[in-house]
Motif scaffolding. Structure first.
Motif, PDB file in Angstrom:
ATOM      1  N   ARG A 280      -5.205   0.460  -3.349  1.00 44.30           N
ATOM      2  CA  ARG A 280      -3.957   0.322  -2.570  1.00 44.30           C
ATOM      3  C   ARG A 280      -3.396   1.676  -2.137  1.00 44.30           C
ATOM      4  O   ARG A 280      -2.235   1.790  -1.744  1.00 44.30           O
ATOM      5  CB  ARG A 280      -2.912  -0.449  -3.387  1.00 44.30           C
ATOM      6  CG  ARG A 280      -3.270  -1.919  -3.525  1.00 44.30           C
ATOM      7  CD  ARG A 280      -2.059  -2.763  -3.802  1.00 44.30           C
ATOM      8  NE  ARG A 280      -1.639  -2.682  -5.183  1.00 44.30           N
ATOM      9  CZ  ARG A 280      -0.368  -2.566  -5.574  1.00 44.30           C
ATOM     10  NH1 ARG A 280       0.595  -2.466  -4.688  1.00 44.30           N
ATOM     11  NH2 ARG A 280      -0.073  -2.544  -6.851  1.00 44.30           N
ATOM     12  N   LEU A 281      -4.240   2.709  -2.252  1.00 43.59           N
ATOM     13  CA  LEU A 281      -3.799   4.064  -1.888  1.00 43.59           C
ATOM     14  C   LEU A 281      -4.630   4.591  -0.721  1.00 43.59           C
ATOM     15  O   LEU A 281      -5.848   4.418  -0.700  1.00 43.59           O
ATOM     16  CB  LEU A 281      -3.962   5.012  -3.085  1.00 43.59           C
ATOM     17  CG  LEU A 281      -3.154   4.676  -4.332  1.00 43.59           C
ATOM     18  CD1 LEU A 281      -3.518   5.624  -5.465  1.00 43.59           C
ATOM     19  CD2 LEU A 281      -1.664   4.729  -4.053  1.00 43.59           C
ATOM     20  N   ASP A 282      -3.962   5.228   0.231  1.00 48.56           N
ATOM     21  CA  ASP A 282      -4.649   5.898   1.339  1.00 48.56           C
ATOM     22  C   ASP A 282      -4.262   7.372   1.297  1.00 48.56           C
ATOM     23  O   ASP A 282      -3.064   7.700   1.282  1.00 48.56           O
ATOM     24  CB  ASP A 282      -4.213   5.298   2.681  1.00 48.56           C
ATOM     25  CG  ASP A 282      -4.619   3.830   2.799  1.00 48.56           C
ATOM     26  OD1 ASP A 282      -5.810   3.529   2.624  1.00 48.56           O
ATOM     27  OD2 ASP A 282      -3.728   2.995   3.037  1.00 48.56           O
ATOM     28  N   VAL A 283      -5.254   8.248   1.286  1.00 47.16           N
ATOM     29  CA  VAL A 283      -5.007   9.697   1.192  1.00 47.16           C
ATOM     30  C   VAL A 283      -5.325  10.360   2.534  1.00 47.16           C
ATOM     31  O   VAL A 283      -6.407  10.139   3.100  1.00 47.16           O
ATOM     32  CB  VAL A 283      -5.868  10.330   0.079  1.00 47.16           C
ATOM     33  CG1 VAL A 283      -5.659  11.844   0.037  1.00 47.16           C
ATOM     34  CG2 VAL A 283      -5.535   9.707  -1.282  1.00 47.16           C
TER      35      VAL A 283
ATOM     36  N   LYS B 297      -1.795   4.840 -10.799  1.00 51.78           N
ATOM     37  CA  LYS B 297      -2.679   3.959 -11.556  1.00 51.78           C
ATOM     38  C   LYS B 297      -1.980   3.472 -12.830  1.00 51.78           C
ATOM     39  O   LYS B 297      -2.035   2.285 -13.169  1.00 51.78           O
ATOM     40  CB  LYS B 297      -3.961   4.732 -11.920  1.00 51.78           C
ATOM     41  CG  LYS B 297      -5.083   3.870 -12.437  1.00 51.78           C
ATOM     42  CD  LYS B 297      -6.340   4.715 -12.581  1.00 51.78           C
ATOM     43  CE  LYS B 297      -7.547   3.839 -12.818  1.00 51.78           C
ATOM     44  NZ  LYS B 297      -8.782   4.614 -12.796  1.00 51.78           N
TER      45      LYS B 297
ATOM     46  N   ASP C 283      -3.510   0.586  -8.172  1.00 54.82           N
ATOM     47  CA  ASP C 283      -4.841   1.190  -8.306  1.00 54.82           C
ATOM     48  C   ASP C 283      -5.299   1.812  -6.985  1.00 54.82           C
ATOM     49  O   ASP C 283      -4.659   1.650  -5.944  1.00 54.82           O
ATOM     50  CB  ASP C 283      -5.856   0.180  -8.863  1.00 54.82           C
ATOM     51  CG  ASP C 283      -5.974  -1.039  -7.973  1.00 54.82           C
ATOM     52  OD1 ASP C 283      -5.747  -0.905  -6.755  1.00 54.82           O
ATOM     53  OD2 ASP C 283      -6.285  -2.125  -8.485  1.00 54.82           O
ATOM     54  N   ASP C 284      -6.429   2.507  -7.069  1.00 54.94           N
ATOM     55  CA  ASP C 284      -6.921   3.280  -5.913  1.00 54.94           C
ATOM     56  C   ASP C 284      -7.080   2.452  -4.644  1.00 54.94           C
ATOM     57  O   ASP C 284      -6.952   2.961  -3.542  1.00 54.94           O
ATOM     58  CB  ASP C 284      -8.291   3.900  -6.245  1.00 54.94           C
ATOM     59  CG  ASP C 284      -8.156   5.061  -7.216  1.00 54.94           C
ATOM     60  OD1 ASP C 284      -7.022   5.347  -7.637  1.00 54.94           O
ATOM     61  OD2 ASP C 284      -9.194   5.658  -7.549  1.00 54.94           O
TER      62      ASP C 284
ATOM     63  N   LEU D 125      -2.298  10.334  -8.188  1.00 56.66           N
ATOM     64  CA  LEU D 125      -3.177   9.164  -8.320  1.00 56.66           C
ATOM     65  C   LEU D 125      -3.081   8.586  -9.729  1.00 56.66           C
ATOM     66  O   LEU D 125      -3.032   7.361  -9.913  1.00 56.66           O
ATOM     67  CB  LEU D 125      -4.629   9.558  -8.023  1.00 56.66           C
ATOM     68  CG  LEU D 125      -4.928  10.089  -6.610  1.00 56.66           C
ATOM     69  CD1 LEU D 125      -6.392  10.500  -6.486  1.00 56.66           C
ATOM     70  CD2 LEU D 125      -4.565   9.063  -5.545  1.00 56.66           C
ATOM     71  N   ASP D 126      -3.040   9.469 -10.721  1.00 51.61           N
ATOM     72  CA  ASP D 126      -2.963   9.025 -12.117  1.00 51.61           C
ATOM     73  C   ASP D 126      -1.663   8.257 -12.379  1.00 51.61           C
ATOM     74  O   ASP D 126      -1.670   7.199 -13.017  1.00 51.61           O
ATOM     75  CB  ASP D 126      -3.072  10.253 -13.028  1.00 51.61           C
ATOM     76  CG  ASP D 126      -3.028   9.879 -14.488  1.00 51.61           C
ATOM     77  OD1 ASP D 126      -3.911   9.130 -14.928  1.00 51.61           O
ATOM     78  OD2 ASP D 126      -2.096  10.328 -15.196  1.00 51.61           O
TER      79      ASP D 126
ATOM     80  N   ARG E 186       0.839  -1.197   0.000  1.00 56.67           N
ATOM     81  CA  ARG E 186       0.000   0.000   0.000  1.00 56.67           C
ATOM     82  C   ARG E 186       0.873   1.245   0.000  1.00 56.67           C
ATOM     83  O   ARG E 186       2.034   1.206   0.448  1.00 56.67           O
ATOM     84  CB  ARG E 186      -0.901   0.037   1.247  1.00 56.67           C
ATOM     85  CG  ARG E 186      -1.842  -1.134   1.385  1.00 56.67           C
ATOM     86  CD  ARG E 186      -2.834  -0.918   2.530  1.00 56.67           C
ATOM     87  NE  ARG E 186      -3.773   0.156   2.230  1.00 56.67           N
ATOM     88  CZ  ARG E 186      -4.817   0.003   1.419  1.00 56.67           C
ATOM     89  NH1 ARG E 186      -5.069  -1.152   0.851  1.00 56.67           N
ATOM     90  NH2 ARG E 186      -5.630   1.020   1.191  1.00 56.67           N
TER      91      ARG E 186
END
Ligand code: INI
Length: 158
Positions: free
Chosen positions: A47-50, A39, A44-45, A35-36, A14
């Motif tokens: 596996r992302l924490d904002v 990706k 992909d989203d 983010l782009d 992550r």
């Protein structure tokens, strides 16, 4: 002679993104670029924490906490400090940079400095998706490169 470098193959794990609300017009564009880029490189989203913070000065604390917690392969820091708009530019920009570096060095987790430090709003916008690329996207790429390079170093794997 062995040469080691990180590539841009899809890394596992992550990723955290810490982003400042101050100068949100710019930082939202940095986040979109970040983010782009993740990706397009296989992250992909899901596996992302904002994590949103008030200003760039607050970025290092959250970045360090996240890096210490160990749940992320890397932490990307996004913000925008514009000299024209503040008398304490040097403090905010300098402390953000120093704090981000410290977070990486004390934890061993890549903590990427994607905080714009510019003289003008125009320069900031240019680096957030207009004439001069998108620093948020570059920060995502740096995170992937560092995670892949760390995987090639000797010693225990994270
Ligand atoms: N924070 C920024 O991220 N960019 C700036 O340009 C900025 N200016 O202009 O002052 C800024 N200030 C807020 C600072 O980051 C903290 O949020 C605030 O000082 C509270 O600690």
């Amino acid at each position: 002679m062995p040469i080691y470098e990180g590539d841009f193959s899809p890394p596992s794990g992550r990723f955290a993104i810490v982003v400042s609300r101050f100068n949100a017009l710019v930082t939202e564009a940095l986040l979109a670029g970040c983010l782009d880029a993740f990706k397009r490189h296989g992250v992909d989203d899901g596996r992302l924490d904002v994590y949103w913070v008030p200003g760039s000065f607050e970025v290092p604390l959250i970045a360090r906490k996240l890096a210490e917690a160990g749940g992320h392969a890397a932490v990307v820091c996004l913000g925008c400090v514009i000299r024209g708009e503040t008398g304490h530019y040097d403090h905010v920009a300098g402390q953000a940079a120093g704090g981000v570096l410290q977070a990486a060095l004390t934890t061993g987790v890549p903590v990427i400095f994607g905080v714009l430090t510019t003289e003008t709003v125009e320069q900031a916008l240019n680096r957030a998706g207009l004439k001069a690329g998108n620093k948020g996207g570059e920060a995502a790429m740096a995170a992937i490169e560092m995670v892949n390079l760390l995987a090639k170093l000797p010693g225990p794997k994270p």
